[in-house]
Scaffold this motif. Structure first.
Motif, PDB file in Angstrom:
ATOM      1  N   ASN A  86      43.273  36.745  47.092  1.00  0.00           N
ATOM      2  CA  ASN A  86      44.174  37.345  48.078  1.00  0.00           C
ATOM      3  C   ASN A  86      43.353  38.224  49.009  1.00  0.00           C
ATOM      4  O   ASN A  86      42.115  38.166  49.006  1.00  0.00           O
ATOM      5  N   ASP A  87      44.023  39.068  49.795  1.00  0.00           N
ATOM      6  CA  ASP A  87      43.304  39.911  50.750  1.00  0.00           C
ATOM      7  C   ASP A  87      42.427  40.953  50.057  1.00  0.00           C
ATOM      8  O   ASP A  87      41.526  41.525  50.679  1.00  0.00           O
ATOM      9  N   GLY A  88      42.691  41.224  48.790  1.00  0.00           N
ATOM     10  CA  GLY A  88      41.908  42.222  48.069  1.00  0.00           C
ATOM     11  C   GLY A  88      40.657  41.686  47.415  1.00  0.00           C
ATOM     12  O   GLY A  88      39.748  42.451  47.078  1.00  0.00           O
ATOM     13  N   GLY A  89      40.578  40.363  47.199  1.00  0.00           N
ATOM     14  CA  GLY A  89      39.392  39.797  46.553  1.00  0.00           C
ATOM     15  C   GLY A  89      39.720  38.526  45.798  1.00  0.00           C
ATOM     16  O   GLY A  89      40.766  37.905  46.008  1.00  0.00           O
ATOM     17  N   VAL A  90      38.843  38.153  44.885  1.00  0.00           N
ATOM     18  CA  VAL A  90      38.989  36.901  44.148  1.00  0.00           C
ATOM     19  C   VAL A  90      38.565  37.115  42.698  1.00  0.00           C
ATOM     20  O   VAL A  90      37.662  37.900  42.405  1.00  0.00           O
TER      21      VAL A  90
ATOM     22  N   VAL B 128      31.758  33.440  46.185  1.00  0.00           N
ATOM     23  CA  VAL B 128      30.879  34.607  46.046  1.00  0.00           C
ATOM     24  C   VAL B 128      31.653  35.864  46.441  1.00  0.00           C
ATOM     25  O   VAL B 128      32.231  35.943  47.519  1.00  0.00           O
ATOM     26  N   THR B 129      31.648  36.847  45.542  1.00  0.00           N
ATOM     27  CA  THR B 129      32.299  38.132  45.783  1.00  0.00           C
ATOM     28  C   THR B 129      31.246  39.225  45.746  1.00  0.00           C
ATOM     29  O   THR B 129      30.506  39.356  44.757  1.00  0.00           O
ATOM     30  N   GLY B 130      31.159  40.024  46.795  1.00  0.00           N
ATOM     31  CA  GLY B 130      30.113  41.033  46.890  1.00  0.00           C
ATOM     32  C   GLY B 130      30.425  42.343  46.197  1.00  0.00           C
ATOM     33  O   GLY B 130      29.531  43.136  45.943  1.00  0.00           O
ATOM     34  N   SER B 131      31.684  42.650  45.891  1.00  0.00           N
ATOM     35  CA  SER B 131      32.109  43.930  45.315  1.00  0.00           C
ATOM     36  C   SER B 131      31.760  45.064  46.266  1.00  0.00           C
ATOM     37  O   SER B 131      31.987  44.993  47.452  1.00  0.00           O
ATOM     38  N   GLY B 132      31.146  46.149  45.766  1.00  0.00           N
ATOM     39  CA  GLY B 132      30.826  47.294  46.606  1.00  0.00           C
ATOM     40  C   GLY B 132      29.463  47.165  47.258  1.00  0.00           C
ATOM     41  O   GLY B 132      28.743  46.185  47.094  1.00  0.00           O
TER      42      GLY B 132
ATOM     43  N   GLY C 137      33.330  40.015  50.874  1.00  0.00           N
ATOM     44  CA  GLY C 137      32.317  41.056  50.887  1.00  0.00           C
ATOM     45  C   GLY C 137      32.652  42.261  50.055  1.00  0.00           C
ATOM     46  O   GLY C 137      31.763  42.943  49.557  1.00  0.00           O
ATOM     47  N   GLY C 138      33.932  42.587  49.867  1.00  0.00           N
ATOM     48  CA  GLY C 138      34.309  43.781  49.140  1.00  0.00           C
ATOM     49  C   GLY C 138      34.148  45.010  50.001  1.00  0.00           C
ATOM     50  O   GLY C 138      34.176  44.968  51.225  1.00  0.00           O
ATOM     51  N   GLY C 139      33.927  46.159  49.368  1.00  0.00           N
ATOM     52  CA  GLY C 139      33.737  47.391  50.111  1.00  0.00           C
ATOM     53  C   GLY C 139      32.374  47.452  50.762  1.00  0.00           C
ATOM     54  O   GLY C 139      31.441  46.749  50.384  1.00  0.00           O
ATOM     55  N   GLY C 140      32.207  48.296  51.772  1.00  0.00           N
ATOM     56  CA  GLY C 140      30.923  48.446  52.448  1.00  0.00           C
ATOM     57  C   GLY C 140      30.821  47.566  53.674  1.00  0.00           C
ATOM     58  O   GLY C 140      31.690  46.746  53.976  1.00  0.00           O
ATOM     59  N   ASP C 141      29.696  47.752  54.407  1.00  0.00           N
ATOM     60  CA  ASP C 141      29.432  46.943  55.595  1.00  0.00           C
ATOM     61  C   ASP C 141      28.639  45.716  55.162  1.00  0.00           C
ATOM     62  O   ASP C 141      27.466  45.824  54.775  1.00  0.00           O
ATOM     63  N   ASP C 142      29.255  44.541  55.246  1.00  0.00           N
ATOM     64  CA  ASP C 142      28.668  43.324  54.695  1.00  0.00           C
ATOM     65  C   ASP C 142      28.389  42.309  55.793  1.00  0.00           C
ATOM     66  O   ASP C 142      29.029  42.299  56.843  1.00  0.00           O
ATOM     67  N   VAL C 143      27.422  41.432  55.493  1.00  0.00           N
ATOM     68  CA  VAL C 143      27.089  40.321  56.379  1.00  0.00           C
ATOM     69  C   VAL C 143      27.388  39.037  55.615  1.00  0.00           C
ATOM     70  O   VAL C 143      26.779  38.775  54.570  1.00  0.00           O
ATOM     71  N   LEU C 144      28.324  38.221  56.122  1.00  0.00           N
ATOM     72  CA  LEU C 144      28.743  36.994  55.453  1.00  0.00           C
ATOM     73  C   LEU C 144      28.424  35.802  56.340  1.00  0.00           C
ATOM     74  O   LEU C 144      28.750  35.806  57.519  1.00  0.00           O
ATOM     75  N   SER C 145      27.799  34.774  55.763  1.00  0.00           N
ATOM     76  CA  SER C 145      27.481  33.544  56.493  1.00  0.00           C
ATOM     77  C   SER C 145      27.840  32.360  55.630  1.00  0.00           C
ATOM     78  O   SER C 145      27.261  32.171  54.552  1.00  0.00           O
ATOM     79  N   GLY C 146      28.830  31.569  56.107  1.00  0.00           N
ATOM     80  CA  GLY C 146      29.320  30.459  55.288  1.00  0.00           C
ATOM     81  C   GLY C 146      28.596  29.150  55.487  1.00  0.00           C
ATOM     82  O   GLY C 146      28.777  28.237  54.694  1.00  0.00           O
ATOM     83  N   GLY C 147      27.788  28.993  56.510  1.00  0.00           N
ATOM     84  CA  GLY C 147      27.114  27.722  56.742  1.00  0.00           C
ATOM     85  C   GLY C 147      28.108  26.649  57.145  1.00  0.00           C
ATOM     86  O   GLY C 147      29.210  26.920  57.615  1.00  0.00           O
ATOM     87  N   GLU C 148      27.722  25.395  56.975  1.00  0.00           N
ATOM     88  CA  GLU C 148      28.586  24.287  57.329  1.00  0.00           C
ATOM     89  C   GLU C 148      29.615  24.041  56.244  1.00  0.00           C
ATOM     90  O   GLU C 148      29.403  24.371  55.084  1.00  0.00           O
ATOM     91  N   GLY C 149      30.729  23.439  56.609  1.00  0.00           N
ATOM     92  CA  GLY C 149      31.787  23.152  55.653  1.00  0.00           C
ATOM     93  C   GLY C 149      33.005  24.007  55.933  1.00  0.00           C
ATOM     94  O   GLY C 149      33.054  24.763  56.904  1.00  0.00           O
TER      95      GLY C 149
END
Length: 488
Positions: free
Chosen positions: A238-242, A454-458, A474-486
């Motif tokens: 959900n919006d809070g995580g997985v 993949v869940t980053g947590s804090g 990404g969870g809490g904090g300033d995160d960088v997410l890259s999903g690639g192709e698909g």
């Protein structure tokens, strides 16, 4: 929308919007705009909102007379007929195999049908069970599910090609207690079966699960063993995580759409049986060909009947020499001793006894008596300590540990490793899937061209996945997410 105190709120021009907005309860449960439209346009009877049913208030402004009809002609088992599966509303997608009490289907045109055994169900149907109602349904791809009393759900969409066994299945669960067992679609694509609820979306990757959502917003999810002991994988997002579950009787709870599902724990089988007794006792156990499905009823559908039959067949077995073998005496070696058994008479007991082969009450004429005499004591064979083995799979546990992955388990059906990352992990060169959870610190996590979650947590995390259909959080904090192709 009508509330318990009698207050009525009208959202004007709601249906005039290209994408009607979702409705959100004060406790964080959500119903999408599409679901609101479907519930109201189908003429589902609206009820007042209560604390135990926050979305009972969804109803059309204009009142319409409720239509009632008999069910469509029974069409046999649909999984045997490849011509009835299509991707549009109003197409039959399954049959009723188990039924008790009153269960209704509300068609897309608003017609309300009381279901009977063998009736067809259709894409777009809203299913509702009464206080004593329960139903078990077999879908065209041999997915099975059951709904207990006071339940409500929607058969959103089913697309299935019997030739390739590919397609997708999606359903919305609004209230009640349920059991789902994935069919052919989930075997060819582990992400093809999803269940939407007001607080989370659930992906079923080739397995059996139980759902409870008694009040329409507090959700409990358990991963069950199938009849042969197989355990697949489930993700709750959900919006809070997985949360990812892949162990027998893994259990999580969800309380709001913006709160991460609770930590996964394991519950015992007795608790599972108590929670899900109604749907388990109505889960279909045979497919369209009469063969046993993989569904596990956990002993709630007279599982002992087959054992009783097997014992009767064994008692009636004729040997190759002809006739039944009769053995009056015998010696049986058991751990701790050797005992001589003298058989006096054949067993006779009331089938209502706790053990049908032992009369727990007063001994009666004809009851089997077994005389025992210990003639030799022997020591039990010493047990050999078992050495823990690493999870099977193409990558060794040691290599994964060297790369930074801990608490590793492997799911062969999805070729997926599950584990936790304390700092960094690089699996970009490995041709396997990952379900990874980072620590509360800063993590750098990289995976390859497979389906990953993949869940980053804090912390400030950097998460990069390659090709494949990936889920990143990404969870809490300033995160960088890259999903690639698909599809990400």
């Amino acid at each position: 929308m009508k509330f318990p105190d009698g207050t009525t709120v009208t959202v004007e021009d709601y249906y005039e919007k290209p994408n009607p907005p979702k409705l959100v309860s004060g406790d964080g449960a959500e119903v999408s705009g599409d679901m609101v439209t479907q519930l109201t346009s189908a003429g589902a009877p609206g009820t007042d909102a209560t604390p135990s049913n926050p979305f009972g208030f969804v109803q059309p402004v204009a009142e319409t007379a409720e239509a009632t009809a008999t069910a469509e002609p029974k069409g046999g088992m649909l999984a045997a007929n490849p011509n009835v599966i299509a991707g549009t509303d109003g197409e039959p997608i399954g049959n009723v195999q188990k039924l008790s009490g009153e269960v209704f289907a509300i068609r897309v045109d608003g017609t309300r049908v009381k279901l009977e055994l063998g009736d067809q169900v259709f894409q777009g149907d809203i299913l509702e069970s009464g206080p004593e109602g329960a139903v078990g349904i077999l879908l065209a791809d041999e997915t099975t599910f059951s709904m207990g009393n006071n339940g409500r759900m929607v058969l959103d969409e089913m697309i299935y090609d019997p030739q390739t066994q590919q397609g997708s299945v999606s359903m919305s669960v609004l209230q009640g207690v349920f059991t789902f067992v994935s069919g052919q679609v989930a075997k060819t694509d582990p992400d093809a079966m999803t269940l939407d609820t007001p607080v989370a979306t659930i992906g079923i990757r080739g397995t059996q699960i139980g759902l409870e959502i008694p009040d329409g917003e507090n959700l409990n999810v358990v991963l069950m063993e199938e009849a042969d002991g197989f355990v697949g994988e489930v993700y709750v997002i959900n919006d809070g995580g997985v949360r990812v579950m892949n162990g027998a009787f893994d259990f999580t709870t969800v309380r709001s759409f913006d709160q991460q599902p609770a930590e996964v724990v394991t519950i015992d089988t007795g608790d599972v049986v108590q929670r899900y007794a109604s749907p388990l006792s109505h889960l279909p156990t045979t497919n369209s060909s009469g063969e046993a499905t993989s569904g596990n009823t956990m002993g709630l559908q007279n599982d002992g009947d087959q054992g009783q039959k097997d014992i009767q067949d064994l008692n009636n077995f004729d040997t190759a020499a002809g006739g039944q073998q009769q053995v009056d005496t015998g010696t049986v070696r058991v751990t701790g001793g050797v005992q001589t058994l003298n058989i006096i008479d054949q067993v006779k007991a009331d089938n209502t006894d706790i053990n049908p082969y032992v009369n727990e009450g007063q001994t009666t004429t004809g009851t089997t008596v077994v005389e025992t005499q210990v003639v030799e004591e022997i020591e039990a064979a010493p047990t050999t300590p078992t050495t823990p083995t690493e999870p099977p799979g193409p990558v060794s546990a040691q290599e994964l540990a060297d790369r930074g992955l801990e608490n590793v388990t492997y799911n062969a059906s999805t070729n997926t490793y599950t584990g936790t990352v304390d700092e960094d992990f690089d699996g970009s060169d490995l041709d396997v899937g990952f379900n990874l959870t980072g620590s509360e610190g800063d993590n750098v996590i990289t995976t390859g061209n497979y389906t990953d979650t993949v869940t980053g947590s804090g912390g400030q995390d950097t998460i990069a996945t390659g090709g494949g259909d990936d889920t990143l959080f990404g969870g809490g904090g300033d995160d960088v997410l890259s999903g690639g192709e698909g599809n990400n």
